[in-house]
Design a protein around this motif. Structure first.
Motif, mmCIF file in Angstrom:
data_model
loop_
_atom_site.group_PDB
_atom_site.id
_atom_site.type_symbol
_atom_site.label_atom_id
_atom_site.label_comp_id
_atom_site.label_asym_id
_atom_site.label_seq_id
_atom_site.Cartn_x
_atom_site.Cartn_y
_atom_site.Cartn_z
ATOM 1 N N GLU A 1 4.444 27.790 10.260
ATOM 2 C CA GLU A 1 3.983 26.579 9.578
ATOM 3 C C GLU A 1 2.582 26.779 9.016
ATOM 4 O OE1 GLU A 1 4.323 23.619 12.655
ATOM 5 O OE2 GLU A 1 6.506 23.811 12.714
ATOM 6 N N SER A 2 1.713 27.449 9.795
ATOM 7 C CA SER A 2 0.357 27.733 9.322
ATOM 8 C C SER A 2 -0.209 28.908 10.119
ATOM 9 C CB SER A 2 -0.549 26.511 9.512
ATOM 10 O OG SER A 2 -0.725 26.233 10.890
ATOM 11 N N PHE A 3 -1.257 29.537 9.572
ATOM 12 C CA PHE A 3 -1.923 30.613 10.286
ATOM 13 C C PHE A 3 -3.356 30.723 9.817
ATOM 14 C CE2 PHE A 3 0.389 32.538 6.748
ATOM 15 C CZ PHE A 3 -0.580 33.293 6.108
ATOM 16 N N ASP A 4 -4.198 31.265 10.690
ATOM 17 C CA ASP A 4 -5.607 31.455 10.380
ATOM 18 C C ASP A 4 -5.950 32.898 10.711
ATOM 19 O OD1 ASP A 4 -8.379 30.465 9.795
ATOM 20 O OD2 ASP A 4 -8.671 31.149 11.864
ATOM 21 N N ILE A 5 -6.632 33.571 9.795
ATOM 22 C CA ILE A 5 -7.027 34.968 10.004
ATOM 23 C C ILE A 5 -8.546 35.024 10.007
ATOM 24 C CG2 ILE A 5 -6.878 37.316 9.114
ATOM 25 C CD1 ILE A 5 -4.280 36.425 7.649
ATOM 26 N N ASN A 6 -9.127 35.436 11.139
ATOM 27 C CA ASN A 6 -10.573 35.529 11.269
ATOM 28 C C ASN A 6 -10.950 37.011 11.350
ATOM 29 O OD1 ASN A 6 -13.241 35.680 12.343
ATOM 30 N ND2 ASN A 6 -13.042 33.608 13.154
ATOM 31 N N LEU A 7 -11.465 37.550 10.257
ATOM 32 C CA LEU A 7 -11.804 38.978 10.179
ATOM 33 C C LEU A 7 -12.919 39.333 11.158
ATOM 34 C CD1 LEU A 7 -11.651 41.801 8.875
ATOM 35 C CD2 LEU A 7 -13.148 40.952 7.067
ATOM 36 N N GLU B 1 -13.872 37.981 14.056
ATOM 37 C CA GLU B 1 -13.423 38.010 15.454
ATOM 38 C C GLU B 1 -12.177 38.871 15.653
ATOM 39 O OE1 GLU B 1 -12.984 34.245 17.436
ATOM 40 O OE2 GLU B 1 -14.707 33.402 16.394
ATOM 41 N N GLN B 2 -11.562 39.324 14.543
ATOM 42 C CA GLN B 2 -10.294 40.067 14.568
ATOM 43 C C GLN B 2 -9.224 39.253 15.298
ATOM 44 O OE1 GLN B 2 -10.789 44.169 15.756
ATOM 45 N NE2 GLN B 2 -12.051 44.581 13.976
ATOM 46 N N LYS B 3 -9.184 37.970 14.948
ATOM 47 C CA LYS B 3 -8.302 37.016 15.624
ATOM 48 C C LYS B 3 -7.358 36.384 14.608
ATOM 49 C CE LYS B 3 -8.790 33.164 18.875
ATOM 50 N NZ LYS B 3 -9.784 32.348 19.613
ATOM 51 N N VAL B 4 -6.076 36.371 14.951
ATOM 52 C CA VAL B 4 -5.065 35.751 14.091
ATOM 53 C C VAL B 4 -4.361 34.672 14.909
ATOM 54 C CG1 VAL B 4 -2.944 36.141 12.779
ATOM 55 C CG2 VAL B 4 -4.745 37.877 12.769
ATOM 56 N N THR B 5 -4.392 33.434 14.395
ATOM 57 C CA THR B 5 -3.752 32.310 15.072
ATOM 58 C C THR B 5 -2.584 31.838 14.211
ATOM 59 O OG1 THR B 5 -5.911 31.664 15.938
ATOM 60 C CG2 THR B 5 -4.148 30.037 16.101
ATOM 61 N N VAL B 6 -1.385 31.815 14.804
ATOM 62 C CA VAL B 6 -0.177 31.448 14.073
ATOM 63 C C VAL B 6 0.441 30.220 14.743
ATOM 64 C CG1 VAL B 6 2.106 32.228 13.310
ATOM 65 C CG2 VAL B 6 0.224 33.872 13.511
ATOM 66 N N LYS B 7 0.776 29.207 13.926
ATOM 67 C CA LYS B 7 1.430 28.004 14.447
ATOM 68 C C LYS B 7 2.774 27.853 13.771
ATOM 69 C CE LYS B 7 -2.904 25.682 15.386
ATOM 70 N NZ LYS B 7 -3.807 24.598 15.069
ATOM 71 N N GLY B 8 3.779 27.460 14.569
ATOM 72 C CA GLY B 8 5.095 27.238 13.982
ATOM 73 C C GLY B 8 6.197 27.381 14.999
ATOM 74 N N ASN B 9 7.430 27.324 14.522
ATOM 75 C CA ASN B 9 8.612 27.515 15.365
ATOM 76 C C ASN B 9 8.904 29.007 15.432
ATOM 77 O OD1 ASN B 9 8.989 24.727 15.756
ATOM 78 N ND2 ASN B 9 9.979 24.559 13.758
ATOM 79 N N VAL B 10 8.087 29.687 16.230
ATOM 80 C CA VAL B 10 8.157 31.148 16.309
ATOM 81 C C VAL B 10 8.140 31.601 17.761
ATOM 82 C CG1 VAL B 10 7.066 31.567 14.067
ATOM 83 C CG2 VAL B 10 5.637 31.270 16.093
ATOM 84 N N GLN B 11 8.657 32.814 17.972
ATOM 85 C CA GLN B 11 8.595 33.460 19.284
ATOM 86 C C GLN B 11 7.345 34.346 19.295
ATOM 87 O OE1 GLN B 11 10.510 33.167 21.979
ATOM 88 N NE2 GLN B 11 11.829 31.649 21.004
ATOM 89 N N PRO B 12 6.513 34.289 20.357
ATOM 90 C CA PRO B 12 5.291 35.116 20.400
ATOM 91 C C PRO B 12 5.557 36.601 20.154
ATOM 92 C CG PRO B 12 5.268 33.519 22.175
ATOM 93 C CD PRO B 12 6.621 33.419 21.523
ATOM 94 N N GLU B 13 6.592 37.150 20.757
ATOM 95 C CA GLU B 13 6.883 38.579 20.600
ATOM 96 C C GLU B 13 7.250 38.910 19.153
ATOM 97 O OE1 GLU B 13 6.785 42.393 21.733
ATOM 98 O OE2 GLU B 13 6.260 40.735 23.059
#
Length: 121
Positions: free
Chosen positions: A32-38, A40-52
């Motif tokens: 549904e949405s995601f944020d990429i922080n170069l 912090e090297q952090k990627v946050t993903v939101k949605g109907n997804v499996q973590p793996e």
């Protein structure tokens, strides 16, 4: 499947890396949405997804990818701890046995040399 948030640590060093992660997440079903922080090297993903599945998709970019330590999915640790305790116990048993074998061999050598010397003389 309910909406959830997956947080990853991704080894990104430039905007090209960010673009690669952006492309694969943009094509992933259920995101549904995601944020990429170069920085912090952090990627946050939101949605109907499996973590793996998110981890595997981002890893396809060739970037080093892992679950963010503080927000990793809960995994059972009890069997792992028991295994390490047993492995540690086995290792200490091996260490205890090795010096006694070595000292037995070392004490046997001088006796043999002494006998040979006595026989020759």
């Amino acid at each position: 499947m309910s909406s959830q948030t997956v947080v990853l640590k991704v080894g990104m060093s430039c905007q090209g890396c960010v673009g690669a992660v952006n492309r694969v997440l943009g094509k992933m079903e259920g995101v549904e949405s995601f944020d990429i922080n170069l920085k912090e090297q952090k990627v946050t993903v939101k949605g109907n997804v499996q973590p793996e599945a998110v981890l595997q998709t981002v890893a396809k970019t060739g970037k080093k990818t892992a679950f963010w330590e503080n927000e990793a999915p809960a995994l059972p640790t009890e069997p792992e701890n028991k295994l390490s305790e047993n492995a540690t116990a086995a290792a200490s048993i091996e260490v205890e046995n090795k010096p006694s074998e070595t000292s037995a061999i070392a004490s046997a050598e001088p006796e043999n040399k002494a006998s040979e010397t006595a026989t020759v003389a």
